[in-house]
Design a protein around this motif. Structure first.
Motif, short mmCIF file in Angstrom:
data_model
loop_
_atom_site.label_atom_id
_atom_site.label_comp_id
_atom_site.label_asym_id
_atom_site.label_seq_id
_atom_site.Cartn_x
_atom_site.Cartn_y
_atom_site.Cartn_z
N UNK A 173 0.88 -1.17 0.00
CA UNK A 173 0.00 0.00 0.00
C UNK A 173 0.92 1.22 0.00
N UNK A 174 1.04 1.87 -1.19
CA UNK A 174 2.11 2.84 -1.40
C UNK A 174 1.59 4.23 -1.73
N UNK A 175 0.33 4.49 -1.47
CA UNK A 175 -0.22 5.77 -1.88
C UNK A 175 0.53 6.94 -1.27
N UNK A 176 0.83 6.84 0.04
CA UNK A 176 1.52 7.95 0.71
C UNK A 176 2.89 8.20 0.09
N UNK A 177 3.55 7.15 -0.37
CA UNK A 177 4.87 7.29 -0.98
C UNK A 177 4.74 7.80 -2.42
N UNK A 178 3.84 7.21 -3.19
CA UNK A 178 3.69 7.61 -4.58
C UNK A 178 3.18 9.04 -4.71
N UNK A 179 2.45 9.51 -3.70
CA UNK A 179 1.99 10.90 -3.72
C UNK A 179 3.14 11.90 -3.63
N UNK A 180 4.32 11.43 -3.24
CA UNK A 180 5.48 12.31 -3.12
C UNK A 180 6.21 12.51 -4.44
N UNK A 181 5.86 11.79 -5.49
CA UNK A 181 6.61 11.84 -6.74
C UNK A 181 6.79 13.26 -7.25
N UNK A 182 5.67 13.96 -7.44
CA UNK A 182 5.74 15.31 -7.96
C UNK A 182 6.45 16.25 -7.02
N UNK A 183 6.23 16.08 -5.72
CA UNK A 183 6.87 16.94 -4.72
C UNK A 183 8.39 16.77 -4.74
N UNK A 184 8.84 15.52 -4.87
CA UNK A 184 10.29 15.27 -4.92
C UNK A 184 10.90 15.89 -6.17
N UNK A 185 10.26 15.70 -7.31
CA UNK A 185 10.80 16.27 -8.55
C UNK A 185 10.78 17.80 -8.52
N UNK A 244 15.03 11.27 -15.19
CA UNK A 244 15.25 9.82 -15.11
C UNK A 244 16.46 9.41 -15.94
N UNK A 245 16.57 9.98 -17.15
CA UNK A 245 17.67 9.60 -18.04
C UNK A 245 19.03 9.97 -17.46
N UNK A 246 19.07 11.06 -16.71
CA UNK A 246 20.34 11.50 -16.13
C UNK A 246 20.59 10.92 -14.74
N UNK A 247 19.74 9.98 -14.31
CA UNK A 247 19.99 9.27 -13.07
C UNK A 247 19.31 9.85 -11.85
N UNK A 248 18.49 10.90 -12.03
CA UNK A 248 17.77 11.48 -10.90
C UNK A 248 16.44 10.74 -10.77
N UNK A 249 16.53 9.57 -10.20
CA UNK A 249 15.46 8.57 -10.30
C UNK A 249 14.49 8.68 -9.13
N UNK A 250 13.31 8.14 -9.37
CA UNK A 250 12.36 7.80 -8.30
C UNK A 250 12.00 6.35 -8.56
N UNK A 251 12.45 5.42 -7.72
CA UNK A 251 12.38 4.01 -8.08
C UNK A 251 10.98 3.39 -8.04
N UNK A 252 10.10 3.89 -7.17
CA UNK A 252 8.86 3.13 -6.98
C UNK A 252 7.86 3.19 -8.12
N UNK A 253 7.79 4.22 -8.99
CA UNK A 253 6.84 4.12 -10.09
C UNK A 253 7.14 2.99 -11.04
N UNK A 254 8.40 2.52 -11.03
CA UNK A 254 8.80 1.44 -11.92
C UNK A 254 8.55 0.07 -11.31
N UNK A 255 8.04 0.04 -10.11
CA UNK A 255 7.84 -1.22 -9.39
C UNK A 255 6.36 -1.53 -9.31
N UNK A 256 5.99 -2.74 -9.67
CA UNK A 256 4.59 -3.18 -9.58
C UNK A 256 4.30 -3.68 -8.17
N UNK A 257 3.26 -3.15 -7.51
CA UNK A 257 2.94 -3.63 -6.15
C UNK A 257 2.66 -5.13 -6.16
N UNK A 258 2.99 -5.77 -5.06
CA UNK A 258 2.75 -7.20 -4.94
C UNK A 258 1.26 -7.47 -4.88
N UNK A 259 0.75 -8.56 -5.51
CA UNK A 259 -0.67 -8.87 -5.47
C UNK A 259 -1.10 -9.25 -4.05
#
Length: 259
Positions: A173-185, A244-259
């Motif tokens: 359950x990653x909503x709280x983390x994924x909600x940070x994507x735009x804020x981090x960038x 992303x291309x220059x290595x300033x990554x956010x890893x969790x959007x690329x990860x599929x949550x476990x079923x």
């Protein structure tokens, strides 16, 4: 969850001796603190192993890491009863004082253990404190006043965020983390905007990043860095794909949550 305030038996071998001051006393202080930090989880496991056996004998579901313990029961009434019973057992049989200020009972989705929380439907999430600590680390790592190169900025970010995610990716359950994507960038873009220092430097950077035409005039914009981090021109120059291309990554959007 319960915490033991004092885990060590009254043995002279486990207490720091009173040593006279010497020229190397500061080094001794650091070494002693380091040793205590390494030994504490080990000593907690040794001290609390009888507690594990007692909880297993009672048929209770529990998780323990060092002196952090979470016990799971079916109702609030059972939780209060088990908490008082276990605290009494610890203090009687292990001679360990339990920190009652940090010992409480309640729904599992309103408490946490090691940064995780367990929801009623079995999903695993991260605690609000964990999210706040991550946000504080993001602010620290994207402080434009650091005397580091862009490559060093990238490397220290990757080390931190990959290590953090490798630990917390167990959460499904990653909503709280994924909600940070735009804020981090936004913090990333703000940092680069400030590192370009002045209008001429910003103009040259925008050109290098492919911005053309009237949009280049925003290099002279008087808005603050946090406001500019949301500006379309900066989003064009430092798009998600570019970061992303220059290595300033956010890893969790690329990860599929476990079923």
């Amino acid at each position: 969850m319960m915490r033991a305030r004092q885990l060590y038996p009254p043995s002279a071998l486990l207490h720091r001796p009173h040593l006279p001051r010497t020229p190397n006393s500061n080094a001794l202080d650091k070494i002693t603190k380091c040793v205590h930090g390494v030994l504490s989880p080990l000593l907690a496991n040794i001290t609390l192993d009888p507690l594990d056996k007692e909880l297993e004998k009672r048929g209770l579901s529990f998780v323990r890491y060092a002196d952090d313990i979470a016990i799971f029961v079916s109702s609030q009434r059972s939780a209060e009863r088990v908490k008082e019973s276990v605290i009494a057992w610890i203090e009687k049989h292990l001679k360990v004082e339990v920190n009652r200020d940090k010992s409480r009972s309640g729904p599992s989705d309103q408490s946490g253990l090691l940064g995780f929380r367990l929801y009623a439907d079995g999903r695993i999430g991260v605690t609000p404190k964990t999210v706040e600590r991550l946000k504080a680390k993001v602010r620290e790592l994207w402080d434009a006043r650091q005397s580091v190169t862009s490559n060093q900025l990238r490397d220290q970010w990757q080390r931190t965020i990959r290590g953090w995610w490798n630990y917390f990716k167990l959460a499904d359950w990653r909503r709280e983390v994924e909600d940070l994507n735009g804020w981090i960038r936004r913090h990333m873009r703000k940092c680069f905007w400030l590192r370009w220092h002045h209008p001429r430097g910003r103009l040259n950077a925008l050109k290098r990043l492919g911005v053309r035409g009237r949009a280049l005039g925003n290099a002279y914009c008087a808005k603050g860095a946090w406001a500019m981090a949301r500006h379309p021109s900066l989003h064009q120059a430092l798009s998600n794909a570019v970061l992303q291309r220059h290595g300033f990554i956010i890893p969790w959007p690329l990860t599929t949550p476990q079923p």
